[in-house]
Scaffold this motif. Structure first.
Motif, PDB file in Angstrom:
ATOM      1  N   GLU A 140       0.747  -1.304  -0.088  1.00 14.47           N
ATOM      2  CA  GLU A 140      -0.001   0.189  -0.002  1.00 14.47           C
ATOM      3  C   GLU A 140       0.959   1.067   0.062  1.00 14.47           C
ATOM      4  O   GLU A 140       0.621   2.351  -0.741  1.00 14.47           O
ATOM      5  CB  GLU A 140      -0.927   0.019   1.104  1.00 14.47           C
ATOM      6  N   ALA A 141       2.146   1.315   0.880  1.00 15.73           N
ATOM      7  CA  ALA A 141       2.876   2.541   0.961  1.00 15.73           C
ATOM      8  C   ALA A 141       3.378   2.777  -0.593  1.00 15.73           C
ATOM      9  O   ALA A 141       3.450   3.594  -1.161  1.00 15.73           O
ATOM     10  CB  ALA A 141       3.981   2.148   1.883  1.00 15.73           C
ATOM     11  N   ALA A 142       3.764   1.671  -1.162  1.00 17.38           N
ATOM     12  CA  ALA A 142       4.429   1.717  -2.548  1.00 17.38           C
ATOM     13  C   ALA A 142       3.282   2.137  -3.483  1.00 17.38           C
ATOM     14  O   ALA A 142       3.771   2.826  -4.576  1.00 17.38           O
ATOM     15  CB  ALA A 142       4.723   0.382  -2.892  1.00 17.38           C
ATOM     16  N   ARG A 143       2.194   1.710  -3.371  1.00 17.91           N
ATOM     17  CA  ARG A 143       0.992   2.253  -4.380  1.00 17.91           C
ATOM     18  C   ARG A 143       0.795   3.688  -4.379  1.00 17.91           C
ATOM     19  O   ARG A 143       0.546   4.276  -5.346  1.00 17.91           O
ATOM     20  CB  ARG A 143      -0.429   1.350  -4.102  1.00 17.91           C
ATOM     21  N   VAL A 144       1.027   4.222  -3.123  1.00 15.34           N
ATOM     22  CA  VAL A 144       0.780   5.686  -3.060  1.00 15.34           C
ATOM     23  C   VAL A 144       1.912   6.566  -3.406  1.00 15.34           C
ATOM     24  O   VAL A 144       1.755   7.910  -3.313  1.00 15.34           O
ATOM     25  CB  VAL A 144      -0.068   6.019  -1.954  1.00 15.34           C
ATOM     26  N   LEU A 145       2.987   6.010  -3.588  1.00 10.92           N
ATOM     27  CA  LEU A 145       3.896   6.781  -3.880  1.00 10.92           C
ATOM     28  C   LEU A 145       4.221   7.163  -5.166  1.00 10.92           C
ATOM     29  O   LEU A 145       4.018   6.270  -6.248  1.00 10.92           O
ATOM     30  CB  LEU A 145       5.551   6.059  -3.280  1.00 10.92           C
TER      31      LEU A 145
END
Length: 222
Positions: A140-145
């Protein structure tokens, strides 16, 4: 059959932090508890975000608690949005940091569109997620970066679990709360699987009242 990372259940964590939110905000108002080495990694993260984001250094403080790390990043020129599972913690963050934006939400289901942020901070906010659920959090963190964005994660390094309830019992709170120890190599593997590339890591020995080694890892979108 789905092969996506497991979605962890955070109901107990939410209840625990709602219970202790007011005392937490009082006893942890700023970064006085951080070691200088740890803050040096936060400083490096803030600089990487500012340099790489042009005029939009937007950072998600994911698992922001009462907002102390968001305040630190904002004072370094980042634009900060804080997110926490605990409505009680968000109430404290809004009370103490009126110029910052905060919302209630889960690390495992971030309520933001993809490629929204120049940086994501996970400052000791993954520690209550069992290892089986951490892959989803990093995904999820990677998705929003955004492309070229940066992730910074801080955590206790090692193996096993620790009972956190005793710490809060000293202040009159009866809660159920555990934190999970994981190695830096294991976190690096989750970061890699999420499509990020490790830039550097710090692993230091416990100091003062700490029981475990502490780790901080900086990563960027591949």
């Amino acid at each position: 059959m789905s092969t996506s990372p497991a979605r962890p259940d955070f109901q107990g964590v939410r209840l625990a932090y709602d219970t202790v939110a007011r005392d937490y905000a009082t006893r942890m108002p700023d970064t006085h508890a951080e070691a200088p080495l740890d803050l040096a990694m936060v400083d490096a993260f803030a600089e990487a975000v500012r340099v790489g984001s042009g005029d939009d250094p937007l950072v998600l403080d994911a698992g922001c608690g009462a907002g102390r790390m968001g305040r630190y990043l904002a004072d370094q020129g980042c634009q900060v949005v804080g997110l926490d599972l605990s409505p009680g913690m968000i109430t404290m963050a809004r009370r103490d940091h009126r110029d910052l934006l905060f919302a209630v939400g889960s690390l495992a289901d971030l309520p933001f569109p993809g490629s929204r942020f120049a940086g994501v901070l996970l400052w000791y906010s993954t520690i209550h997620t069992p290892p089986a659920g951490q892959g989803r959090v990093f995904a999820e963190a990677a998705r929003v970066l955004r492309p070229g964005g940066h992730l910074l994660v801080g955590f206790q390094a090692g193996h096993g679990t620790r009972d956190v309830a005793a710490t809060y019992r000293r202040f009159g709170h009866e809660i159920v709360l555990e934190r999970h120890l994981v190695t830096a190599d294991r976190v690096a593997a989750w970061i890699e699987a999420a499509g990020l590339r490790e830039v550097c890591r710090l692993v230091r020995r416990a100091r003062g009242a700490e029981r475990d080694d502490q780790a901080v890892m900086l990563a960027t979108v591949r």
